[in-house]
Design an enzyme around this catalytic site. Structure first.
Site, PDB file in Angstrom:
ATOM      1  N   SER A 183       0.052  -1.440  -3.431  1.00 40.25           N
ATOM      2  CA  SER A 183       0.192  -0.298  -4.334  1.00 40.25           C
ATOM      3  C   SER A 183      -1.160  -0.045  -4.987  1.00 40.25           C
ATOM      4  O   SER A 183      -2.013  -0.929  -5.015  1.00 40.25           O
ATOM      5  CB  SER A 183       1.238  -0.598  -5.411  1.00 40.25           C
ATOM      6  OG  SER A 183       1.219   0.373  -6.451  1.00 40.25           O
ATOM      7  N   TYR A 195       5.523  -6.512 -11.511  1.00 41.21           N
ATOM      8  CA  TYR A 195       5.190  -5.601 -10.408  1.00 41.21           C
ATOM      9  C   TYR A 195       3.702  -5.601 -10.091  1.00 41.21           C
ATOM     10  O   TYR A 195       3.299  -5.803  -8.946  1.00 41.21           O
ATOM     11  CB  TYR A 195       5.668  -4.181 -10.715  1.00 41.21           C
ATOM     12  CG  TYR A 195       5.536  -3.256  -9.529  1.00 41.21           C
ATOM     13  CD1 TYR A 195       6.453  -3.296  -8.493  1.00 41.21           C
ATOM     14  CD2 TYR A 195       4.472  -2.356  -9.432  1.00 41.21           C
ATOM     15  CE1 TYR A 195       6.327  -2.459  -7.386  1.00 41.21           C
ATOM     16  CE2 TYR A 195       4.342  -1.526  -8.336  1.00 41.21           C
ATOM     17  CZ  TYR A 195       5.265  -1.572  -7.318  1.00 41.21           C
ATOM     18  OH  TYR A 195       5.129  -0.754  -6.215  1.00 41.21           O
TER      19      TYR A 195
END
Length: 339
Positions: A183, A195
Site C-alpha cells: 500500500s 495496518y
C-alpha cells in the site's frame, strides 16, 4: 569588431543550449519508447501456467481472478468464505478453481498447498498473488490494545509470510512470480493500528525475498495502491470499529480528546474516502497482471493517481512536511500540549 564577436558568441551559446535541450528531449523520448517496448513484452504459454490468488471474495482479488481466467491462466482463487468461493465460481470459467483458505490458519494453508500441488503437478506454480488483507481496527494509537495490532498483522504480514514460505517450492519449480499487495501506507504511515505496520513489513519482506530468490529465477513485485473503494475502505466498517474503540476508553482519555473528537474523526475519514477513493479497481489489477505476464516485471507498481502524484512523492519529503500534510486529514484533540 567587438560587437560582431559578441553577437557570434551569443548565437553560438543559443545554438548550443538548443542542441542540449533537443538532445535531452530525444534521450527522454528514446528512454520512454524503450521502456514501453520492454514493458510490452510478455511471457508465452499463459494457458499452461497456474496462478494462486488469495483474498478473492471481493475487491482486487476477485477482479484479478476473473481477469486472469479470461486471459487463459489456470487460476486457483482462495476465498475466506464458501459463499465467496461459490459466487466467484459462478462468474468464471470451469478452468478456474476455488478453495477456502484462512491465511492465519497454518492447517488451512497446508490443505491449500496440497490442493494446488495436485493441480500444478511437475510444472510448478507460476504465480502467487498475496492479496488477502484487512484494515480495521485503525485509529489513534492510544485507543489500541495489543490484540488490535496482532489481528491485523496476522493477516496482512504473518499470513503473507507463511503462505509464501509454504508455496516457495512450487514457485521454484516454475521459476515463477510472487506479487505482494502492500500500500502507499507502506511508504507513509497515516492512521494508528496495525495496518501501516503490516504494509511496511510487506515492503521489507518483499525486498528481502526478491534479493534471495533472484538466484532461482523467481521475480518478486510489490503493488502499492492508493485509496480505492473496497471492503478495506468501507466507511461503515471503519466507523463501527472506531466507536468500539472509543467506547472502551477510560473517561480521562476521552476527556483529553474532547466530546466531539470521535464524530470529527469519522467525518474526516468520510471526507478523505470520498475525495481519494477511486472506484476503478482495474488500475490495481492491471499492475498485478503485468507483474504476472510481463517478461520484465517491475519491482514496484504505484496504482492510482493519488499514489503516483501525492502519497509516494510526499513520502520522500522531510518528515516535518509529510507530518504537516497528513495532519490536515485528521482532527485536533481538545487538549493538546504546545511545545
Amino acid at each position: 569588431m567587438g560587437s560582431t564577436d559578441d553577437l557570434t558568441t551569443y548565437l553560438l551559446e543559443v545554438i548550443h543550449s538548443h542542441l542540449l535541450v533537443t538532445c535531452a528531449l530525444l534521450l527522454a523520448t528514446a528512454a520512454a519508447v524503450l521502456r514501453h517496448v520492454r514493458d510490452s513484452r510478455e511471457v508465452d504459454g499463459l494457458h499452461r501456467r497456474h496462478v494462486l490468488v488469495t483474498g478473492c471474495d471481493s475487491g482486487f482479488g476477485n477482479l484479478l481472478a476473473r481477469r486472469l481466467d479470461a486471459k487463459g491462466f489456470h487460476v486457483v482463487a482462495a476465498c475466506l468464505t464458501r459463499r465467496g468461493a461459490a459466487a466467484l465460481s459462478a462468474a468464471a470459467s470451469r478452468r478456474l478453481k476455488t478453495l477456502v483458505m484462512d491465511v492465519t490458519d497454518s492447517a488451512s494453508i497446508r490443505a491449500a498447498l496440497e490442493f494446488v500441488s495436485r493441480e500444478v503437478g511437475e510444472r510448478g506454480l507460476w504465480g502467487l498473488v498475496n492479496n488477502a488483507g484487512r484494515s480495521v481496527p485503525i485509529g489513534p494509537t492510544e485507543w489500541m490494545k495489543l490484540e488490535d495490532f496482532t489481528q491485523v498483522l496476522d493477516v496482512n504480514l504473518i499470513g503473507v509470510i507463511e503462505v509464501t514460505l509454504q508455496f516457495l517450492p512450487l514457485l521454484k519449480k516454475a521459476q515463477g512470480r510472487v506479487v505482494n499487495v502492500a500500500s502507499i501506507l507502506g511508504r507513509l504511515s497515516l492512521p494508528g493500528g496495525g495496518y501501516c505496520l503490516s504494509k511496511w513489513g510487506v515492503e521489507a519482506f518483499s525486498d528481502g525475498l526478491r534479493r534471495d530468490m533472484r538466484h532461482f529465477g523467481i521475480k518478486v513485485s510489490i503493488i502499492e495502491p492508493g485509496f480505492f473503494k473496497t471492503d478495506v475502505t468501507r466507511l461503515d466498517l471503519i466507523e463501527a470499529d472506531l466507536k468500539r474503540l472509543w467506547t472502551r476508553l477510560p473517561q480521562d482519555v476521552k476527556d483529553s480528546y474532547g466530546k466531539t473528537y470521535l464524530d470529527d474523526y469519522v467525518e474526516a475519514q468520510a471526507f478523505s474516502m470520498g475525495v481519494l477513493c477511486s472506484p476503478d479497481l482495474s488500475k490495481v489489477t492491471r499492475c498485478m497482471e503485468h507483474a504476472l505476464t510481463a517478461r520484465f516485471p517491475r519491482t514496484r507498481y504505484a496504482a492510482g493517481w493519488d499514489a503516483k502524484f501525492f502519497w509516494i512523492p510526499l513520502s520522500y519529503l522531510p518528515s516535518f512536511v509529510s507530518d504537516f500534510a497528513t495532519n490536515l486529514f485528521l482532527p485536533i484533540p481538545k487538549y493538546q500540549r504546545h511545545f
